[in-house]
Design a protein around this motif. Structure first.
Motif, PDB file in Angstrom:
ATOM      1  N   ASP A 102     -13.411   8.077 -25.862  1.00 61.19           N
ATOM      2  CA  ASP A 102     -12.248   8.417 -25.036  1.00 61.19           C
ATOM      3  C   ASP A 102     -11.824   9.842 -25.381  1.00 61.19           C
ATOM      4  OD1 ASP A 102      -9.985   8.609 -23.549  1.00 61.19           O
ATOM      5  OD2 ASP A 102      -8.880   7.005 -24.584  1.00 61.19           O
TER       6      ASP A 102
ATOM      7  N   GLN B 293      -9.334  11.593 -24.271  1.00 57.66           N
ATOM      8  CA  GLN B 293      -7.885  11.720 -24.469  1.00 57.66           C
ATOM      9  C   GLN B 293      -7.500  11.380 -25.905  1.00 57.66           C
ATOM     10  OE1 GLN B 293      -5.618   8.953 -24.792  1.00 57.66           O
ATOM     11  NE2 GLN B 293      -3.693  10.101 -24.596  1.00 57.66           N
ATOM     12  N   LYS B 294      -8.149  10.364 -26.442  1.00 59.21           N
ATOM     13  CA  LYS B 294      -7.860   9.944 -27.812  1.00 59.21           C
ATOM     14  C   LYS B 294      -8.319  10.995 -28.819  1.00 59.21           C
ATOM     15  CE  LYS B 294      -8.493   6.018 -30.926  1.00 59.21           C
ATOM     16  NZ  LYS B 294      -9.124   4.684 -31.098  1.00 59.21           N
TER      17      LYS B 294
ATOM     18  N   SER C 248      -3.668   8.597 -19.518  1.00 61.79           N
ATOM     19  CA  SER C 248      -4.724   7.642 -19.153  1.00 61.79           C
ATOM     20  C   SER C 248      -5.987   7.925 -19.952  1.00 61.79           C
ATOM     21  CB  SER C 248      -5.024   7.739 -17.658  1.00 61.79           C
ATOM     22  OG  SER C 248      -5.444   9.057 -17.327  1.00 61.79           O
ATOM     23  N   LYS C 249      -6.833   6.920 -20.024  1.00 60.69           N
ATOM     24  CA  LYS C 249      -8.093   7.083 -20.743  1.00 60.69           C
ATOM     25  C   LYS C 249      -9.038   7.989 -19.961  1.00 60.69           C
ATOM     26  CE  LYS C 249      -8.064   2.686 -23.278  1.00 60.69           C
ATOM     27  NZ  LYS C 249      -8.831   1.457 -23.580  1.00 60.69           N
ATOM     28  N   LEU C 250      -9.815   8.770 -20.708  1.00 58.96           N
ATOM     29  CA  LEU C 250     -10.809   9.667 -20.113  1.00 58.96           C
ATOM     30  C   LEU C 250     -12.161   9.358 -20.746  1.00 58.96           C
ATOM     31  CD1 LEU C 250      -8.798  13.031 -20.160  1.00 58.96           C
ATOM     32  CD2 LEU C 250      -9.048  11.434 -18.265  1.00 58.96           C
ATOM     33  N   PRO C 251     -12.879   8.359 -20.212  1.00 60.07           N
ATOM     34  CA  PRO C 251     -14.153   7.954 -20.825  1.00 60.07           C
ATOM     35  C   PRO C 251     -15.218   9.026 -20.662  1.00 60.07           C
ATOM     36  CG  PRO C 251     -13.833   6.818 -18.739  1.00 60.07           C
ATOM     37  CD  PRO C 251     -12.568   7.556 -18.998  1.00 60.07           C
TER      38      PRO C 251
ATOM     39  N   GLN D  63      -6.963  15.229 -15.631  1.00 59.74           N
ATOM     40  CA  GLN D  63      -8.111  14.627 -14.947  1.00 59.74           C
ATOM     41  C   GLN D  63      -8.088  15.058 -13.484  1.00 59.74           C
ATOM     42  OE1 GLN D  63      -8.260  10.349 -15.011  1.00 59.74           O
ATOM     43  NE2 GLN D  63     -10.182  10.231 -13.858  1.00 59.74           N
TER      44      GLN D  63
ATOM     45  N   LEU E 117     -16.725  13.182 -16.620  1.00 56.01           N
ATOM     46  CA  LEU E 117     -16.363  11.875 -17.165  1.00 56.01           C
ATOM     47  C   LEU E 117     -17.444  10.864 -16.859  1.00 56.01           C
ATOM     48  CD1 LEU E 117     -12.583  11.784 -16.180  1.00 56.01           C
ATOM     49  CD2 LEU E 117     -13.576  12.407 -18.387  1.00 56.01           C
TER      50      LEU E 117
END
Length: 712
Positions: free
Chosen positions: A564, A566-567, A592-595, A630, A709
């Motif tokens: 992720d 973002q993490k 939000s998550k960004l995989p 994003q 992504l």
């Protein structure tokens, strides 16, 4: 081996395509010259043929008028051919188109000289014309005092009157008088017997300035002598000496002026030549026109036969007429049938060709019409009677027929040129397409062999073609091969240097540490400290070089994993805020998550280099802005700071290896310009991109990283 190069091929083809229309045009131009010479010979032949039909025929010519010493305008009259019969009404409306042909009579034509004479006292304009079997005469008289014949008077000369003197065909001299009692229809009186003579008819009309008279009488009563006189009697005292203004002296038959009426016999002979495509004149030796046939507007000559425009029958003819001819005739000129003709209706002819013909020599001449719309060819041939030139035949034609024939030839020439140009263009197009395709393939191969950062990533397959492009491909292949070797040397130089320098640096460091453990005086300790500091800086340089080399090796052997983004960014920024408590950071990170698929430790290293760069260049008490957003299936990371702007022209090369914009004052720590190079390596590994540009205010720099992504 002598090679026929591309440039030579293009030059030869261009010369060929250029010479073709030029040679064709020169050929048509020479053809037009020969056609004009042929037209000139043909027209002289036409005049010769007609003159042959008139040779030794004295009955067709008036001997007395033709053998005059001199023809004087005003005295010797010429009866113009009239297009329509004249309506005798005294208004002179039917004579309007012939106004330029009127002759003006003033005090020069008085029987007795009077220097005090005014034009308002007496003057007149006059002409005679012929239609069918009648001779018409018009008089526009200016007279300040008009005296009519008294109604109860038997005299016809105690008033203003018009006197006519003529010789009959048998040589008899007769005079007649027109003496009206009032406006209206009039008849002549025989001047000797005072008896009415009804063959001479006319109309009398008074005007504000005088009066008009129109007369008509049969040509059969007229010989070759004719004269008119206007007698003005302003008062009874003037009866003894009236003012007489005349065309010639009517009191003496020998002084009477001549009159030339176009010969009907010659006109009948010319009528047969009316379809010859020429305008033909017959003149006497005083240049006076005896007969005329044809019009110059239709005198195109035999060259125009069969050249009339026909309705297109085939698709090609329709295409040529609708599309090609409008283009052609922007260059070509169409022959004009409507042009100014100064010889439309003349009593006498002039010209060098006529002068030579009346001297017994056939001649021709060219002249341009006054409006410059047509060129007229005139040819003259003498008419002989008993070894004397009695007149000449003149034939005239325009060059419209030759010009039309030239235009037809140029149309066909242009069609051929157009076809050749089209074929040549198509051939050159395919030839150029083949060359451009080869050049394009060579360009694509060269672009694929070297990436945007200048690294050699492939090779160029050279061509065996024996031309310039083949030479170029072989040169490119050789250059790329040598450049690849040099690039490999440069890329591996840092790893080799770091490996080779690490051992001697360790030896120097250990030696310095051993010396530090021994007691030293103050001067020696100073030098040892400086040497230790230098070894420390050299170690950092080796570490930095090794870092880039290790990253490249790690990228090659690393296996990607999902994470992720973002993490990772949030975690790194928390660490920077703890590490640099005195530095202000502004964060704008999406929640939000960004995989992503890749290596999170590489992303952390990328952000570390960007933050380190921003810290080094930021102004004091200014914030470093970090943003993560994003956009569709991409993530955009921006890091900006306030500080010095990037030098112009360096934005594209700042991510190359060994490139740095630090000044000497900022070189507190050793830098090899590898930090942003590592950022680019990480972006390339994750199939993303990185750019650097100055902000809108021009007081800072913005780094933008775009990363794709993972789906799902």
């Amino acid at each position: 081996m002598l090679r026929f190069g591309l440039r030579s091929k293009f030059i030869l083809l261009s010369c060929f395509l250029f010479l073709l229309p030029w040679l064709g045009y020169e050929y048509v131009w020479e053809m037009e010259k020969f056609l004009r010479q042929g037209q000139e010979k043909t027209l002289v032949g036409t005049t010769r043929a007609l003159a042959t039909a008139l040779h030794e025929r004295p009955a067709l010519f008036d001997e007395q008028t033709n053998f005059l010493d001199q023809v004087v305008k005003g005295r010797d009259l010429y009866a113009y051919n009239l297009k329509n019969p004249i309506q005798l009404d005294g208004k002179l409306n039917d004579w309007e188109s012939y106004q330029p042909l009127f002759w003006h009579y003033d005090k020069r034509y008085l029987q007795k000289t009077d220097n005090k004479h005014q034009a308002s006292d007496l003057s007149f304009d006059h002409m005679v014309g012929k239609f069918d079997n009648y001779l018409y005469a018009a008089f526009k008289v200016t007279d300040n005092t008009l005296i009519y014949r008294a109604k109860n008077s038997l005299s016809i000369t105690n008033n203003d009157y018009l006197q006519i003197g003529l010789k009959t065909p048998d040589g008899q001299f007769n005079t007649y008088i027109i003496a009206p009692r009032q406006d209206g229809w009039v008849n002549a009186f025989d001047a000797n017997t005072k008896a009415p003579f009804t063959k001479i008819q006319g109309y009398f009309e008074s005007t504000e300035s005088g009066y008009n008279v129109e007369l008509r009488f049969p040509i059969s009563m007229l010989g070759n002598k004719l004269g008119f006189a206007i007698v003005d009697i302003d008062s009874k005292e003037a009866l003894l000496e009236p003012k007489i203004m005349s065309t010639s002296n009517l009191n003496n038959p020998n002084d009477l002026g001549s009159v030339l009426v176009p010969s009907p016999e010659i006109s009948r002979i010319l009528k047969g030549m009316g379809h010859s495509g020429s305008r033909i004149w017959v003149v006497d030796n005083h240049h006076r026109v005896l007969a005329q046939s044809g019009t110059i507007q239709n005198a195109d000559g035999v060259w125009a036969d069969g050249l009339a425009n026909k309705a297109p029958e085939t698709w090609w003819q329709r295409f040529e007429q609708n599309y090609l001819h409008p283009i052609y005739y922007k260059i070509l000129t169409r022959p004009e049938n409507e042009f100014l003709d100064t010889l439309h209706d003349v009593a006498s002819m002039q010209g060098t060709h006529l002068a030579k013909a009346l001297k017994g020599q056939p001649a021709s001449s060219w002249r341009l019409t006054p409006d410059s719309k047509a060129v007229i060819l005139s040819a003259a041939y003498p008419i002989w009677i008993q070894d004397q030139v009695i007149g000449a035949v003149i034939a005239e034609e325009t060059t419209n027929g030759v010009r039309t024939l030239r235009n037809k030839s140029l149309e066909k020439l242009f069609n051929v040129i157009l076809a050749v140009m089209l074929i040549g263009t198509v051939t050159l197009f395919f030839f150029a397409s083949r060359i451009s395709n080869r050049i394009r393939r060579l360009r694509d191969t060269a672009e694929q062999a070297i990436d945007a950062q200048g690294r050699v990533t492939g090779s160029i397959n050279y061509s065996d073609a024996n031309d310039e492009i083949g030479d170029l491909s072989r040169s490119f292949s050789n250059i790329v091969s040598r450049l690849g070797g040099y690039t490999d040397y440069l890329e591996n130089m840092s790893s080799r240097l770091s490996h080779e320098l690490r051992t001697p640096v360790a030896v120097v460091r250990s030696s310095l540490e051993n010396l530090q453990s021994l007691p030293q005086n103050e001067q020696s300790q100073k030098y040892l400290d400086r040497a230790s500091e230098g070894v420390k800086r050299l170690g950092k340089i080796i570490t930095t070089m090794s870092e880039a080399t290790r990253l490249e090796q790690s990228i090659q052997s690393n296996e990607s994993e999902p994470f992720d983004l973002q993490k990772v960014i949030n975690g790194c920024m928390q660490g920077y805020q703890l590490t640099y408590p005195n530095q202000l950071f502004t964060l704008d990170v999406c929640q939000s998550k960004l995989p992503m698929q890749g290596a999170p430790e590489f992303i952390a290293q990328l952000l570390d280099k960007l933050i380190s760069n921003a810290l080094e260049f930021s102004k004091a008490n200014t914030a470093i802005n970090v943003s993560l957003k994003q956009s569709e299936n991409k993530a955009t990371l921006t890091v900006s700071n306030t500080g010095p702007a990037l030098p112009e022209g360096l934005t594209e090369h700042i991510f190359d290896s060994m490139v740095s914009v630090r000044s000497q004052q900022m070189q507190q720590q050793p830098h090899l310009g590898l930090g942003l190079y590592i950022v680019r390596l990480v972006c390339d590994y994750h199939k993303g991109s990185v750019t650097a540009q100055n902000n809108e205010q021009g007081n800072g720099v913005v780094f933008t990283v775009t990363l794709p992504l993972a789906n799902g």
